[in-house]
Design an enzyme around this catalytic site. Structure first.
Site, PDB file in Angstrom:
ATOM      1  N   GLU A  72    -104.394  34.700  -0.462  1.00 25.50           N
ATOM      2  CA  GLU A  72    -104.038  34.431  -1.852  1.00 25.50           C
ATOM      3  C   GLU A  72    -105.234  34.652  -2.760  1.00 25.50           C
ATOM      4  O   GLU A  72    -106.381  34.458  -2.346  1.00 25.50           O
ATOM      5  CB  GLU A  72    -103.605  32.962  -2.011  1.00 25.50           C
ATOM      6  CG  GLU A  72    -102.122  32.715  -1.898  1.00 25.50           C
ATOM      7  CD  GLU A  72    -101.343  33.160  -3.128  1.00 25.50           C
ATOM      8  OE1 GLU A  72    -101.810  34.047  -3.867  1.00 25.50           O
ATOM      9  OE2 GLU A  72    -100.260  32.632  -3.332  1.00 25.50           O
ATOM     10  N   ASP A  73    -104.966  35.031  -4.006  1.00 20.04           N
ATOM     11  CA  ASP A  73    -106.054  35.093  -4.977  1.00 20.04           C
ATOM     12  C   ASP A  73    -106.394  33.699  -5.491  1.00 20.04           C
ATOM     13  O   ASP A  73    -107.554  33.366  -5.708  1.00 20.04           O
ATOM     14  CB  ASP A  73    -105.709  36.049  -6.133  1.00 20.04           C
ATOM     15  CG  ASP A  73    -104.335  35.760  -6.731  1.00 20.04           C
ATOM     16  OD1 ASP A  73    -103.541  35.028  -6.116  1.00 20.04           O
ATOM     17  OD2 ASP A  73    -104.053  36.283  -7.822  1.00 20.04           O
ATOM     18  N   ASP A  82    -103.779  38.040 -13.363  1.00 21.13           N
ATOM     19  CA  ASP A  82    -103.355  38.741 -14.572  1.00 21.13           C
ATOM     20  C   ASP A  82    -103.125  37.814 -15.759  1.00 21.13           C
ATOM     21  O   ASP A  82    -102.934  36.611 -15.613  1.00 21.13           O
ATOM     22  CB  ASP A  82    -102.048  39.489 -14.309  1.00 21.13           C
ATOM     23  CG  ASP A  82    -100.852  38.545 -14.201  1.00 21.13           C
ATOM     24  OD1 ASP A  82    -100.907  37.607 -13.380  1.00 21.13           O
ATOM     25  OD2 ASP A  82     -99.885  38.724 -14.960  1.00 21.13           O
ATOM     26  N   PHE A  86    -107.949  29.017 -17.367  1.00 21.58           N
ATOM     27  CA  PHE A  86    -107.111  30.181 -17.080  1.00 21.58           C
ATOM     28  C   PHE A  86    -108.003  31.402 -16.881  1.00 21.58           C
ATOM     29  O   PHE A  86    -108.711  31.816 -17.795  1.00 21.58           O
ATOM     30  CB  PHE A  86    -106.118  30.423 -18.217  1.00 21.58           C
ATOM     31  CG  PHE A  86    -105.228  31.595 -17.943  1.00 21.58           C
ATOM     32  CD1 PHE A  86    -104.219  31.497 -17.001  1.00 21.58           C
ATOM     33  CD2 PHE A  86    -105.435  32.803 -18.595  1.00 21.58           C
ATOM     34  CE1 PHE A  86    -103.406  32.587 -16.712  1.00 21.58           C
ATOM     35  CE2 PHE A  86    -104.630  33.897 -18.322  1.00 21.58           C
ATOM     36  CZ  PHE A  86    -103.619  33.783 -17.379  1.00 21.58           C
ATOM     37  N   ASP A 117    -103.074  27.090  -7.196  1.00 22.11           N
ATOM     38  CA  ASP A 117    -103.110  26.282  -8.422  1.00 22.11           C
ATOM     39  C   ASP A 117    -102.242  25.034  -8.204  1.00 22.11           C
ATOM     40  O   ASP A 117    -102.713  24.038  -7.654  1.00 22.11           O
ATOM     41  CB  ASP A 117    -102.627  27.164  -9.580  1.00 22.11           C
ATOM     42  CG  ASP A 117    -102.777  26.510 -10.927  1.00 22.11           C
ATOM     43  OD1 ASP A 117    -103.192  25.354 -10.994  1.00 22.11           O
ATOM     44  OD2 ASP A 117    -102.464  27.156 -11.950  1.00 22.11           O
ATOM     45  N   LYS A 159    -107.992  25.880  -7.330  1.00 16.99           N
ATOM     46  CA  LYS A 159    -108.015  25.093  -8.559  1.00 16.99           C
ATOM     47  C   LYS A 159    -107.351  23.743  -8.277  1.00 16.99           C
ATOM     48  O   LYS A 159    -106.191  23.512  -8.641  1.00 16.99           O
ATOM     49  CB  LYS A 159    -107.241  25.852  -9.647  1.00 16.99           C
ATOM     50  CG  LYS A 159    -107.565  25.454 -11.062  1.00 16.99           C
ATOM     51  CD  LYS A 159    -106.532  25.984 -12.035  1.00 16.99           C
ATOM     52  CE  LYS A 159    -106.831  27.367 -12.539  1.00 16.99           C
ATOM     53  NZ  LYS A 159    -105.878  27.784 -13.610  1.00 16.99           N
TER      54      LYS A 159
HETATM   55  C1  PRP Z   1    -100.077  33.403  -8.743  1.00 19.77           C
HETATM   56  C2  PRP Z   1    -101.011  33.508  -7.544  1.00 19.77           C
HETATM   57  C3  PRP Z   1    -100.348  32.644  -6.523  1.00 19.77           C
HETATM   58  C4  PRP Z   1     -99.655  31.589  -7.370  1.00 19.77           C
HETATM   59  C5  PRP Z   1    -100.467  30.347  -7.323  1.00 19.77           C
HETATM   60  O1  PRP Z   1     -99.050  34.310  -8.575  1.00 19.77           O
HETATM   61  O2  PRP Z   1    -101.167  34.823  -7.092  1.00 19.77           O
HETATM   62  O3  PRP Z   1     -99.414  33.339  -5.751  1.00 19.77           O
HETATM   63  O4  PRP Z   1     -99.590  32.066  -8.709  1.00 19.77           O
HETATM   64  O5  PRP Z   1     -99.921  29.391  -8.151  1.00 19.77           O
HETATM   65  P1  PRP Z   1     -99.316  28.021  -7.615  1.00 19.77           P
HETATM   66  O6  PRP Z   1    -100.312  27.414  -6.682  1.00 19.77           O
HETATM   67  O7  PRP Z   1     -99.180  27.224  -8.911  1.00 19.77           O
HETATM   68  O8  PRP Z   1     -97.992  28.279  -6.964  1.00 19.77           O
HETATM   69  P2  PRP Z   1     -97.988  34.681  -9.703  1.00 19.77           P
HETATM   70  O9  PRP Z   1     -96.728  33.875  -9.473  1.00 19.77           O
HETATM   71  O10 PRP Z   1     -98.630  34.588 -11.050  1.00 19.77           O
HETATM   72  O11 PRP Z   1     -97.636  36.176  -9.309  1.00 19.77           O
HETATM   73  P3  PRP Z   1     -98.607  37.452  -9.273  1.00 19.77           P
HETATM   74  O12 PRP Z   1     -99.522  37.281  -8.077  1.00 19.77           O
HETATM   75  O13 PRP Z   1     -97.657  38.585  -9.111  1.00 19.77           O
HETATM   76  O14 PRP Z   1     -99.380  37.454 -10.566  1.00 19.77           O
END
Ligand code: PRP
Length: 182
Positions: free
Chosen positions: A100-101, A160, A153, A104, A132
């Site tokens: 994962e990146d 993104d 953020f 949150d 985070k």
């Molecule tokens: C982001 C990120 C994780 C997720 C983390 O993805 O890449 O998958 O949110 O957030 P959380 O811990 O609150 O669930 P996003 O849904 O924005 O999709 P993307 O990777 O396509 O931008």
């Protein structure tokens, strides 16, 4: 880079990312060298991190991807996680390492981990570039963390703002006027 102009401040720079990936690569190689895991990337944000990390993993593995979205319910405030694109390989009896990146709220991972465990994965662990913890809605601590960041953020290196900035080679804070102009 032209898109640098929209960044107020670097949060995790390129050199720090290289160091983090080197360290995580060593930890994962130590822990997974005999496990032949499936490295599962959660699209789209995982791409730069997973791509760099896998080159530091000195053991046999397979890769797969899932795309998962969160939907916020109106009045109830409930959050649903939807699998937009599923993994195209069985996980039964396999060790799974999710890349994962960012973690949150923890909701995305909670749903994915439950699903993969239900399908019979032998273990499901997470490696994330950014953690985070102040954003958590679900109690969850990733097994492998690159760096912990405050509740701000961030964009870049996969993350993104409205679909943009994923190609920035580091993680940074956007200038406020970028939000204000939208
Ligand atoms: C982001 C990120 C994780 C997720 C983390 O993805 O890449 O998958 O949110 O957030 P959380 O811990 O609150 O669930 P996003 O849904 O924005 O999709 P993307 O990777 O396509 O931008």
């Amino acid at each position: 880079m032209m898109i640098d102009n929209d960044i107020e401040k670097t949060i995790v720079g390129r050199e720090e990312i290289v160091e983090i990936i080197d360290r995580l690569g060593k930890e994962l190689t130590r822990d997974y060298k005999d496990k032949y895991p499936i490295l599962v990337g959660i699209l789209k944000g995982c791409i730069p991190f997973m791509s760099d990390l896998m080159k530091h993993l000195d053991f046999h593995l397979e890769i797969g991807y899932m795309d998962v979205s969160s939907y916020f319910g109106g009045l109830t405030g409930a959050v649903d996680v939807k699998i937009e694109m599923d993994l195209n390989m069985p996980v039964k009896g396999r060790h799974v390492l999710i890349a994962e990146d960012i973690v949150d709220s923890g909701r995305t991972l909670h749903a994915v981990i439950k699903l993969l465990e239900h399908r019979g994965a032998k273990s499901v662990k997470v490696v994330t570039l950014l953690d985070k913890p102040e954003g958590r809605k679900i109690d969850y601590v990733p097994a492998y963390i690159g760096v912990t960041i405050p509740k701000v953020f961030v964009v870049g290196y996969g993350l993104d703002y409205e679909g943009r900035y994923r190609n920035l080679p580091y993680v940074g804070l956007l200038k406020p006027e970028i939000y204000e102009n939208d």
